[in-house]
Design a protein around this motif. Sequence first.
Motif, PDB file in Angstrom:
ATOM      1  N   ALA A   1       0.914 -14.009  -0.926  1.00  9.96           N
ATOM      2  CA  ALA A   1       1.245 -14.776  -1.980  1.00  9.96           C
ATOM      3  C   ALA A   1       0.066 -15.206  -2.790  1.00  9.96           C
ATOM      4  N   ARG A   2      -0.763 -15.915  -1.855  1.00  8.66           N
ATOM      5  CA  ARG A   2      -1.929 -16.630  -2.101  1.00  8.66           C
ATOM      6  C   ARG A   2      -3.083 -15.545  -2.659  1.00  8.66           C
ATOM      7  N   LEU A   3      -3.096 -14.385  -1.912  1.00 10.22           N
ATOM      8  CA  LEU A   3      -3.717 -13.175  -2.321  1.00 10.22           C
ATOM      9  C   LEU A   3      -3.444 -12.603  -3.649  1.00 10.22           C
ATOM     10  N   PHE A   4      -2.241 -12.442  -4.098  1.00  7.36           N
ATOM     11  CA  PHE A   4      -1.741 -11.949  -5.243  1.00  7.36           C
ATOM     12  C   PHE A   4      -2.175 -12.706  -6.302  1.00  7.36           C
ATOM     13  N   ASN A   5      -1.979 -14.086  -6.322  1.00  3.20           N
ATOM     14  CA  ASN A   5      -2.391 -15.167  -7.184  1.00  3.20           C
ATOM     15  C   ASN A   5      -3.871 -14.938  -7.443  1.00  3.20           C
ATOM     16  N   PHE A   6      -4.582 -14.948  -6.360  1.00  5.98           N
ATOM     17  CA  PHE A   6      -5.976 -14.806  -6.434  1.00  5.98           C
ATOM     18  C   PHE A   6      -6.525 -13.545  -7.233  1.00  5.98           C
ATOM     19  N   MET A   7      -5.785 -12.522  -6.989  1.00 10.18           N
ATOM     20  CA  MET A   7      -6.365 -11.164  -7.554  1.00 10.18           C
ATOM     21  C   MET A   7      -5.862 -11.405  -9.298  1.00 10.18           C
ATOM     22  N   ARG A   8      -4.881 -12.051  -9.681  1.00 13.73           N
ATOM     23  CA  ARG A   8      -4.623 -12.136 -10.935  1.00 13.73           C
ATOM     24  C   ARG A   8      -5.861 -12.981 -11.473  1.00 13.73           C
ATOM     25  N   GLY A   9      -5.990 -14.105 -11.014  1.00 12.05           N
ATOM     26  CA  GLY A   9      -7.163 -14.722 -11.700  1.00 12.05           C
ATOM     27  C   GLY A   9      -8.573 -14.338 -11.618  1.00 12.05           C
ATOM     28  N   TYR A  10      -8.746 -13.457 -10.337  1.00  9.99           N
ATOM     29  CA  TYR A  10     -10.201 -13.046 -10.400  1.00  9.99           C
ATOM     30  C   TYR A  10     -10.404 -11.743 -11.172  1.00  9.99           C
ATOM     31  N   SER A  11      -9.331 -11.142 -11.417  1.00 12.65           N
ATOM     32  CA  SER A  11      -9.589 -10.033 -12.346  1.00 12.65           C
ATOM     33  C   SER A  11      -9.691 -10.421 -13.937  1.00 12.65           C
ATOM     34  N   ALA A  12      -9.044 -11.437 -14.079  1.00 11.57           N
ATOM     35  CA  ALA A  12      -9.235 -12.102 -15.354  1.00 11.57           C
ATOM     36  C   ALA A  12     -10.867 -12.575 -15.866  1.00 11.57           C
ATOM     37  N   LEU A  13     -11.199 -13.022 -14.617  1.00 14.67           N
ATOM     38  CA  LEU A  13     -12.591 -13.770 -14.535  1.00 14.67           C
ATOM     39  C   LEU A  13     -13.585 -12.452 -14.998  1.00 14.67           C
ATOM     40  N   ASN A  14     -13.147 -11.439 -14.349  1.00 14.99           N
ATOM     41  CA  ASN A  14     -14.131 -10.156 -14.553  1.00 14.99           C
ATOM     42  C   ASN A  14     -13.589  -9.254 -15.641  1.00 14.99           C
ATOM     43  N   ASN A  15     -12.694  -9.570 -16.610  1.00 13.93           N
ATOM     44  CA  ASN A  15     -12.302  -8.751 -17.542  1.00 13.93           C
ATOM     45  C   ASN A  15     -11.741  -7.504 -16.841  1.00 13.93           C
ATOM     46  N   ALA A  16     -10.907  -7.510 -15.953  1.00  9.64           N
ATOM     47  CA  ALA A  16     -10.735  -6.241 -15.384  1.00  9.64           C
ATOM     48  C   ALA A  16      -9.026  -6.115 -15.416  1.00  9.64           C
ATOM     49  N   TRP A  17      -8.470  -4.604 -15.040  1.00 13.71           N
ATOM     50  CA  TRP A  17      -7.230  -4.592 -14.313  1.00 13.71           C
ATOM     51  C   TRP A  17      -7.562  -4.649 -12.832  1.00 13.71           C
ATOM     52  N   THR A  18      -6.375  -5.044 -12.326  1.00 13.50           N
ATOM     53  CA  THR A  18      -6.261  -5.096 -11.010  1.00 13.50           C
ATOM     54  C   THR A  18      -5.786  -3.633 -10.474  1.00 13.50           C
ATOM     55  N   ARG A  19      -6.574  -3.448  -9.227  1.00 24.09           N
ATOM     56  CA  ARG A  19      -6.191  -2.165  -8.542  1.00 24.09           C
ATOM     57  C   ARG A  19      -6.589  -2.470  -7.258  1.00 24.09           C
ATOM     58  N   ILE A  20      -5.350  -1.940  -6.192  1.00 18.05           N
ATOM     59  CA  ILE A  20      -5.371  -2.295  -4.753  1.00 18.05           C
ATOM     60  C   ILE A  20      -5.358  -1.043  -4.015  1.00 18.05           C
ATOM     61  N   ILE A  21      -6.250  -1.002  -3.037  1.00 17.36           N
ATOM     62  CA  ILE A  21      -6.207  -0.235  -1.922  1.00 17.36           C
ATOM     63  C   ILE A  21      -5.784  -0.877  -0.456  1.00 17.36           C
ATOM     64  N   TRP A  22      -4.603  -0.457   0.045  1.00 22.25           N
ATOM     65  CA  TRP A  22      -4.195  -1.044   1.025  1.00 22.25           C
ATOM     66  C   TRP A  22      -4.965  -0.141   2.179  1.00 22.25           C
ATOM     67  N   HIS A  23      -5.596  -1.005   2.893  1.00 23.60           N
ATOM     68  CA  HIS A  23      -6.330  -0.368   4.215  1.00 23.60           C
ATOM     69  C   HIS A  23      -5.938  -1.053   5.514  1.00 23.60           C
ATOM     70  N   GLY A  24      -6.838  -0.572   6.432  1.00 26.97           N
ATOM     71  CA  GLY A  24      -6.704  -1.128   7.606  1.00 26.97           C
ATOM     72  C   GLY A  24      -7.853  -0.942   8.611  1.00 26.97           C
ATOM     73  N   GLY A  25      -7.537  -0.705  10.144  1.00 25.88           N
ATOM     74  CA  GLY A  25      -6.483  -0.103  10.577  1.00 25.88           C
ATOM     75  C   GLY A  25      -5.701   0.948   9.737  1.00 25.88           C
ATOM     76  N   GLU A  26      -4.217   0.759  10.274  1.00 24.40           N
ATOM     77  CA  GLU A  26      -3.426   1.749   9.706  1.00 24.40           C
ATOM     78  C   GLU A  26      -2.235   1.099   9.182  1.00 24.40           C
ATOM     79  N   PRO A  27      -2.357   1.156   7.514  1.00 22.99           N
ATOM     80  CA  PRO A  27      -1.418   0.366   6.909  1.00 22.99           C
ATOM     81  C   PRO A  27       0.281   0.724   7.263  1.00 22.99           C
ATOM     82  N   LEU A  28       0.303   2.215   7.499  1.00 23.03           N
ATOM     83  CA  LEU A  28       1.650   2.906   7.598  1.00 23.03           C
ATOM     84  C   LEU A  28       2.013   2.382   9.144  1.00 23.03           C
TER      85      LEU A  28
END
Length: 377
Positions: A42-69
Amino acid sequence: MPPRQNLTYVVKLSKFCNLRCRYCYEFSQLGDKTRMSPHLLARLFNFMRGYSALNNAWTRIIWHGGEPLALPERYWADVDTALGRVFGHDLPDQAVQTNLFSLTDWRIDRLRRIGTVGVSFDVHPGERRAMNGKTSELTVLANMDRLRADGVEFGCISVAHRGNLDKLDQTFAFYNAARTGFRILPFYRSDNPGQVDSYGLTPAEVVTLYSRLFDLWLTEGDGIQIEPISRYVEIAMRHITGKKAPPFNKRRAEKVVMIDTDGTVYSNANAYRKGYAYGNVLTDSADKVHTSPGRARDVAEAEARVSKTCRTCPYFGACDGFFMAEATPHEPQSDCALVRPTLDHITASLRRFGRLKERLALHDLPPVDDLPITAVA
């Protein structure tokens, strides 16, 4: 203000993995089942929304690991819930990097819902091993066939290292015959000296690898996209035709950050380095992260590298400077030892190659973001 673009968040949901690839830079943590908690998500996604706005950017997420699946289905339901609460129906673009060693119906459905899928696959058996020590390639090949049968599109990432460098032509032939785009990822950086000694490539070997792959792509390619070759070709074509790219300005518009499993934020260039952490999404707001001492240090050093190396480079302008700005400590810092010599080869080849327009039309180069693989994959 720079034009709006994607800001990619490489998210380490967990370091746990069901393979034990011998060159993996996370090798010592692959048995750790710690994962991001619902509160951290929850904190992460709120951070993304705010940080993308500061960078005038659209948010794009790559799920990584480890092995996400390797994470359970119910955990992914928690991810969906947290994403929905923050972004509503306007969900960010998502991608996932997977070894595809374990594939079930719910995992296929998850990959379909994510949309952009990168499969880690080296073609030649040897280093990508299951926890029981057996090679993984035949299992992953079967699972790729299953994805194709189910209509799930994917690209691949293939690590080039000292043990398979002499098989580059066969690697290209495999993906070309399968009409599957891929990223070649040369192994040259690790904090484990033993891994570098066993698998690491020199800058000269990386340039030779890129140059050979470009030659194969240009003369034998059947329309597949190969990164970073496709991006290098775009730069070379801009250089030849006198066109310019908007310069990369990391201070004003970041392109990629990494979020570790504990919520710590890093740049791509300085991931895991002490003194370079931007902050932590559990304790720091987007504004605080954006103005943090760690980020200030990272950005200042990026700007210094670009100023020192790129300003006198004949490709600067056609190249936006991203490669030097995001150069890791494992890369030569005094010159552009990987990209510039590769561009020399590509530019000379394009100038003399016959039927150039026909070949480039066949490849129909896409935007770079079309393949979901980052330098930290």
